[in-house]
Design an enzyme around this catalytic site. Structure first.
Site, PDB file in Angstrom:
ATOM      1  CD  GLU A 211      -2.334   1.201   2.792  1.00 47.44           C
ATOM      2  OE1 GLU A 211      -2.988   2.334   3.036  1.00 47.44           O
ATOM      3  OE2 GLU A 211      -2.368   0.225   3.410  1.00 47.44           O
TER       4      GLU A 211
ATOM      5  CG  ASP B 271      -0.340   1.494   6.206  1.00 47.94           C
ATOM      6  OD1 ASP B 271       0.565   0.979   6.169  1.00 47.94           O
ATOM      7  OD2 ASP B 271      -0.550   2.759   6.062  1.00 47.94           O
TER       8      ASP B 271
ATOM      9  CG  ASP C 273      -4.713   2.518   8.323  1.00 48.02           C
ATOM     10  OD1 ASP C 273      -4.829   1.634   7.286  1.00 48.02           O
ATOM     11  OD2 ASP C 273      -3.872   3.616   8.091  1.00 48.02           O
TER      12      ASP C 273
ATOM     13  CG  ASP D  51      -7.564   4.613   4.262  1.00 42.76           C
ATOM     14  OD1 ASP D  51      -8.784   4.332   4.099  1.00 42.76           O
ATOM     15  OD2 ASP D  51      -6.995   5.699   4.430  1.00 42.76           O
TER      16      ASP D  51
END
Length: 653
Positions: free
Chosen positions: A439, A512, A514, A516
């Site tokens: 990412e 990540d 998180d 997203d």
């Protein structure tokens, strides 16, 4: 159905050996999947009684002490003495590997035992097991234990504590088996009710009219009573299709349904078209999910293409000058569940869930040709809806074909999208190579510096790929990130997919920790599930597991991959430590990223598998489809809104 079932019907292939020494050979793993395999061996026996017409009720009970009981109201395990072994039929079934009444077709025409190892393996890997048999007006009981033998320094598995004993008279019939998985074999012996719920529900759909009851004495329902749920679907596969399409928009109200048989097999299927763009073919053989398809699917698909083309021409929906439609045109938007029952099943493929019997293709094609002609002619309104959707699909396919041609032109694709993006590896052995899908450019840069160039390639994503669940194939192929991924893997997609062309043994999604990052993982997995499913079923797709925390004190450093490991590390370090929370891969330098996430010697990877194909289909539709209310309801029911990672981090700091 009053056919006798006696001990002489049980054929013994070999004795019970080395199950405890090498449990992975028999149940695959000593993890969660292997634990539940013990239960499925017993449940499969009960379902076989029901499938062959001898039972109509199966009960599964999870007890407080983590033992499990499975009961059926079938004929009951044979209690008479086996003519060769001179022990009861019950003792044969639970102490002899590959012993049972299913090796010929006299007592069980169809059997769902995928691995054929049977109840003896459940006994061998349990601390204790008790069998109650209700047969011919009497109740019988026998107990088995796995006990330590200090003299030989080993554990004796599944040893009979006593002989089969007649308890007394009863009006019941059937078998009840209770067992406790051995914590000397399994780290965790706690059965997962959700896993059991999904499989039992699936079995209830596949075996219409059979009642399944799942009770969990460890939990309470909303009224404070012991948790219990009952599954029984008189509509069978019709109800199954409606369930799978609950969060889709059907194009016709009722699923089409047909069942019949010939000398080779029994075929039953139901299907319904929706406004979605992808096909959803789910198949079973003797209640076993065949997620990799096989000959039975090929036979039905072949028949569907021919019959629907002939029907379209007979009704002048397809003009004489127009080419025939192809199979994928007729399958766009379809949800179809097919169930085959046959003897002498041969499975193949990585996960042994692909039917290899050639005769099944011929038999299914013949039966499905008869079935589809009947269904289309009996419901011309629905038939016309299907044909018109298929014709529209063909036009989209032509646009997608042009997009695929662009994708196949490697030089232009690599020049336009991959040069400066894909950092390829130097090794040419695909079985050793790995592709990290990373990412963002920042993390991609770190990964490129950290990697071992010999076998690790890096493909950074610049922005989020398209959600394949909500777009037509031609729209999916217009997305630059998707085209880059297809070019990097070199397998093509959909009907043209060829796993033999795969350039990398491991495809590792690295995003990540998180929201997203989770969304990107979901989008990529949806794309693989819809257009490259074999990558998942063959075990090539992984999730990279970067650490969440770095704990350091002086020259000592530890990484924690979850909150439990963080607590352990904090306890070990005591006071005066420094704690860093990684919110993105870009926060790590190349050395840290290699050490924690990319080094095969020290990293942790999560392999993506499909345990239940029907539930996976429903989950992808719910979470990634266009029905907002269904997604909101799922999140409300399942999300843990109290789990605040940043608050936990602040607490430790």
């Amino acid at each position: 159905m009053s056919k006798t079932y006696e001990a002489k019907d049980i054929q013994v292939l070999e004795g019970l050996d080395a199950v405890r020494m090498r449990p992975g050979m028999y149940i695959g793993t000593t993890g969660n999947k292997g634990l539940h395999h013990l239960l499925w061996e017993i449940v499969d026996n009960a379902v076989d009684e029901a499938t062959n017409g001898f039972a109509d009720r199966i009960e599964i009970t999870l007890h407080q002490d983590e033992s499990v009981t499975v009961s059926d109201n079938g004929r009951g395990i044979p209690v008479d003495i086996h003519p060769q072994l001179k022990i009861s039929g019950v003792e044969v079934v639970f102490t002899q590997l590959h012993a049972g009444g299913k090796f010929n077709n006299e007592n069980y025409t169809y059997s769902g035992g995928l691995h054929g190892v049977g109840a003896s393996v459940t006994n061998a890997l349990s601390s204790w097991l008790t069998v109650n048999v209700y047969k011919d007006g009497s109740e019988y009981v026998q107990h088995f234990h796995s006990v330590e033998d200090p003299e030989r320094g080993k554990i004796l598995s599944g040893v009979p504590v006593d002989h089969l004993t007649k308890v007394g008279p009863t009006s019941k019939h059937g078998s009840t088996i209770t067992f406790l998985a051995d914590n000397r074999v399994f780290k965790n012996i706690q059965m997962d009710r959700e896993v059991i719920h999904k499989r039992v529900k699936e079995l209830a759909f596949l075996n219409k009219g059979i009642t399944f009851v799942l009770t969990d004495e460890r939990a309470e329902d909303e009224d404070g009573m012991t948790f219990s749920e009952t599954f029984c679907y008189n509509g069978g596969l019709r109800d199954f299709v409606v369930y799978l399409n609950e969060n889709k928009a059907p194009l016709h109200l009722n699923p089409m349904y047909w069942s019949g048989k010939n000398s080779t097999l029994e075929l039953e299927f139901a299907f319904q078209y929706t406004s979605n763009y992808t096909e959803n073919f789910i198949s079973y053989v003797n209640n076993i999910p065949t997620g990799e398809g096989g000959m039975h699917e090929t036979g039905l698909k072949t028949a569907m293409t021919k019959v629907m083309n002939d029907y379209a021409r007979s009704k002048n929906l397809l003009k004489a000058k127009e080419d025939n439609l192809i199979g994928e045109d007729f399958r766009e938007g379809i949800t179809l569940v097919m169930s085959v029952k046959m003897a002498n099943v041969q499975f193949e493929g990585q996960t042994k869930t692909k039917l290899g019997n050639v005769e099944a293709r011929i038999a299914c094609e013949a039966l499905a040709t008869e079935a589809l002609n009947e269904l289309l002619n009996n419901d011309p309104t629905t038939a016309e809806t299907i044909i018109k959707k298929s014709i529209a699909s063909a036009k989209v396919r032509e646009a997608a074909r042009k997009a695929k041609e662009v994708t196949r032109q490697k030089n232009s694709i690599f020049n336009s999208t991959l040069i400066g993006k894909l950092a390829s590896c130097t090794g040419r052995d695909a079985k050793k190579n790995e592709l990290f899908i990373v990412e963002g450019d920042s993390a991609g840069g770190s990964a490129k510096q950290a990697r071992n160039r010999r076998f690790q390639a890096i493909l950074p994503l610049r922005g989020k790929p398209l959600n394949a669940e909500r777009k037509r194939i031609d729209q999916v192929l217009q997305n630059e990130e998707i085209r880059s991924l297809i070019s990097a893997l070199d397998t093509s997609i959909g009907e043209d997919f060829n796993i033999d062309d795969l350039k990398y043994d491991k495809i590792i999604i690295l995003s990540d920790a998180d929201q997203d990052g989770a969304h990107i993982r979901a989008i990529l997995l949806t794309f693989f599930f819809r257009y490259m499913k074999e990558l998942i079923t063959e075990g090539h797709v992984y999730i990279g597991m970067p650490p969440l925390y770095k704990i350091s004190k002086k020259d000592k450093v530890k990484y924690a991959y979850d909150d439990y490991e963080l607590q352990e590390a904090v306890s070990e370090f005591g006071r005066g430590y420094d704690l860093q929370r990684y919110k993105g891969l870009g926060e790590m330098n190349a050395e840290q990223l290699w050490e924690t996430t990319m080094n095969p010697e020290t990293r942790t990877l999560m392999r993506v598998t499909i345990e239940n194909f029907s539930e996976a289909e429903r989950m992808v539709t719910t979470l990634m489809g266009d029905q907002i209310d269904a997604r909101k309801q799922y999140i409300t029911d399942n999300a843990d809104f109290n789990k605040d990672k940043d608050a936990l981090f602040d607490e430790f700091v």
